[in-house]
Design a protein around this motif. Structure first.
Motif, PDB file in Angstrom:
ATOM      1  N   VAL A 296     -14.204   0.779  -0.606  1.00 19.44           N
ATOM      2  CA  VAL A 296     -15.691   0.600  -0.746  1.00 19.44           C
ATOM      3  C   VAL A 296     -16.006  -0.627  -1.304  1.00 19.44           C
ATOM      4  O   VAL A 296     -16.999  -1.452  -1.460  1.00 19.44           O
ATOM      5  CB  VAL A 296     -16.295   1.838  -1.559  1.00 19.44           C
ATOM      6  CG1 VAL A 296     -17.787   1.628  -1.766  1.00 19.44           C
ATOM      7  CG2 VAL A 296     -16.091   2.844  -0.560  1.00 19.44           C
ATOM      8  N   ALA A 297     -15.070  -1.030  -2.268  1.00 21.85           N
ATOM      9  CA  ALA A 297     -15.298  -2.111  -3.206  1.00 21.85           C
ATOM     10  C   ALA A 297     -15.378  -3.319  -2.548  1.00 21.85           C
ATOM     11  O   ALA A 297     -14.733  -3.625  -1.691  1.00 21.85           O
ATOM     12  CB  ALA A 297     -14.152  -2.218  -4.167  1.00 21.85           C
ATOM     13  N   ILE A 298     -16.650  -4.207  -2.683  1.00 30.33           N
ATOM     14  CA  ILE A 298     -16.880  -5.491  -1.856  1.00 30.33           C
ATOM     15  C   ILE A 298     -16.561  -6.595  -2.849  1.00 30.33           C
ATOM     16  O   ILE A 298     -17.019  -6.507  -4.012  1.00 30.33           O
ATOM     17  CB  ILE A 298     -18.197  -5.288  -1.508  1.00 30.33           C
ATOM     18  CG1 ILE A 298     -18.449  -4.250  -0.167  1.00 30.33           C
ATOM     19  CG2 ILE A 298     -18.679  -6.910  -0.676  1.00 30.33           C
ATOM     20  CD1 ILE A 298     -19.712  -4.031   0.169  1.00 30.33           C
ATOM     21  N   SER A 299     -15.649  -7.564  -2.382  1.00 30.16           N
ATOM     22  CA  SER A 299     -15.587  -8.803  -3.154  1.00 30.16           C
ATOM     23  C   SER A 299     -15.750 -10.205  -2.551  1.00 30.16           C
ATOM     24  O   SER A 299     -15.814  -9.862  -1.196  1.00 30.16           O
ATOM     25  CB  SER A 299     -14.251  -8.689  -3.676  1.00 30.16           C
ATOM     26  OG  SER A 299     -13.074  -8.689  -2.834  1.00 30.16           O
ATOM     27  N   PHE A 300     -16.242 -11.033  -3.055  1.00 26.40           N
ATOM     28  CA  PHE A 300     -16.422 -12.309  -2.451  1.00 26.40           C
ATOM     29  C   PHE A 300     -15.126 -13.036  -1.980  1.00 26.40           C
ATOM     30  O   PHE A 300     -14.028 -13.018  -2.911  1.00 26.40           O
ATOM     31  CB  PHE A 300     -17.182 -13.140  -3.456  1.00 26.40           C
ATOM     32  CG  PHE A 300     -17.385 -14.818  -2.852  1.00 26.40           C
ATOM     33  CD1 PHE A 300     -18.482 -14.667  -1.780  1.00 26.40           C
ATOM     34  CD2 PHE A 300     -16.843 -15.653  -3.213  1.00 26.40           C
ATOM     35  CE1 PHE A 300     -18.528 -15.901  -1.381  1.00 26.40           C
ATOM     36  CE2 PHE A 300     -16.945 -16.912  -2.727  1.00 26.40           C
ATOM     37  CZ  PHE A 300     -17.702 -16.940  -1.434  1.00 26.40           C
ATOM     38  N   ASN A 301     -14.952 -13.278  -0.921  1.00 27.62           N
ATOM     39  CA  ASN A 301     -13.763 -13.920  -0.187  1.00 27.62           C
ATOM     40  C   ASN A 301     -14.080 -15.306   0.039  1.00 27.62           C
ATOM     41  O   ASN A 301     -14.615 -15.743   0.993  1.00 27.62           O
ATOM     42  CB  ASN A 301     -13.274 -13.064   0.998  1.00 27.62           C
ATOM     43  CG  ASN A 301     -11.856 -13.598   1.432  1.00 27.62           C
ATOM     44  OD1 ASN A 301     -11.331 -14.641   0.931  1.00 27.62           O
ATOM     45  ND2 ASN A 301     -11.134 -12.936   2.248  1.00 27.62           N
ATOM     46  N   PRO A 302     -13.426 -16.423  -0.967  1.00 31.30           N
ATOM     47  CA  PRO A 302     -13.964 -17.918  -0.528  1.00 31.30           C
ATOM     48  C   PRO A 302     -13.093 -18.348   0.839  1.00 31.30           C
ATOM     49  O   PRO A 302     -13.949 -19.165   1.372  1.00 31.30           O
ATOM     50  CB  PRO A 302     -13.412 -18.787  -1.976  1.00 31.30           C
ATOM     51  CG  PRO A 302     -12.619 -17.566  -2.243  1.00 31.30           C
ATOM     52  CD  PRO A 302     -12.885 -16.086  -2.172  1.00 31.30           C
ATOM     53  N   ALA A 303     -12.241 -17.901   1.070  1.00 26.14           N
ATOM     54  CA  ALA A 303     -11.699 -18.369   2.389  1.00 26.14           C
ATOM     55  C   ALA A 303     -12.281 -17.804   3.485  1.00 26.14           C
ATOM     56  O   ALA A 303     -12.557 -18.690   4.631  1.00 26.14           O
ATOM     57  CB  ALA A 303     -10.170 -17.796   2.571  1.00 26.14           C
ATOM     58  N   LEU A 304     -12.915 -16.670   3.490  1.00 28.83           N
ATOM     59  CA  LEU A 304     -13.857 -16.138   4.720  1.00 28.83           C
ATOM     60  C   LEU A 304     -15.041 -16.958   4.592  1.00 28.83           C
ATOM     61  O   LEU A 304     -15.490 -17.063   5.949  1.00 28.83           O
ATOM     62  CB  LEU A 304     -14.128 -14.630   4.328  1.00 28.83           C
ATOM     63  CG  LEU A 304     -14.848 -13.999   5.358  1.00 28.83           C
ATOM     64  CD1 LEU A 304     -14.204 -14.195   6.918  1.00 28.83           C
ATOM     65  CD2 LEU A 304     -15.257 -12.585   5.161  1.00 28.83           C
ATOM     66  N   ALA A 305     -15.566 -17.377   3.275  1.00 35.13           N
ATOM     67  CA  ALA A 305     -16.904 -17.865   3.291  1.00 35.13           C
ATOM     68  C   ALA A 305     -16.490 -19.436   3.942  1.00 35.13           C
ATOM     69  O   ALA A 305     -17.623 -19.934   4.866  1.00 35.13           O
ATOM     70  CB  ALA A 305     -17.463 -18.027   2.074  1.00 35.13           C
TER      71      ALA A 305
END
Length: 104
Positions: free
Chosen positions: A47-56
């Motif tokens: 459930v934990a959502i984290s920012f993924n810079p590679a995906l962005a």
């Protein structure tokens, strides 16, 4: 005449079909890890959502390509680039790859 020669069919051993069934079962057992489990068997997602810079960054790449100028070759560019790229791709890169493969 023997029964096999009469009708053109070959005589089969009694254990041949059993052996083929066992072979198919073993093949299915070895291939079972290759498939994705069903939704009821799969583990619950985190459930934990984290920012993924590679995906962005990968999501922004199509926008960045629209900002780039069109590539156009000038008259003398093709001779200059072919003089560099042909020896590089046919001699240098394969030699380095084969050397790394041999040393490794």
């Amino acid at each position: 005449p023997p029964p096999a020669a009469r009708s053109g069919e070959m005589a089969r051993r009694p254990g041949c079909s059993l052996l083929s069934v066992v072979g198919v079962c073993v093949a299915f057992a070895l291939l079972s890890p290759c498939f994705v489990p069903g939704p009821l068997v799969a583990p619950a997602p985190e459930v934990a959502i984290s920012f993924n810079p590679a995906l962005a960054a990968s999501a922004a790449l199509p926008v960045l390509t629209m900002l780039a100028e069109d590539a156009e070759a000038k008259y003398g560019d093709s001779r200059r680039w072919s003089a560099v790229l042909v020896p590089l791709t046919t001699l240098v890169i394969p030699a380095v790859a084969m050397g790394i493969f041999t040393i490794y």
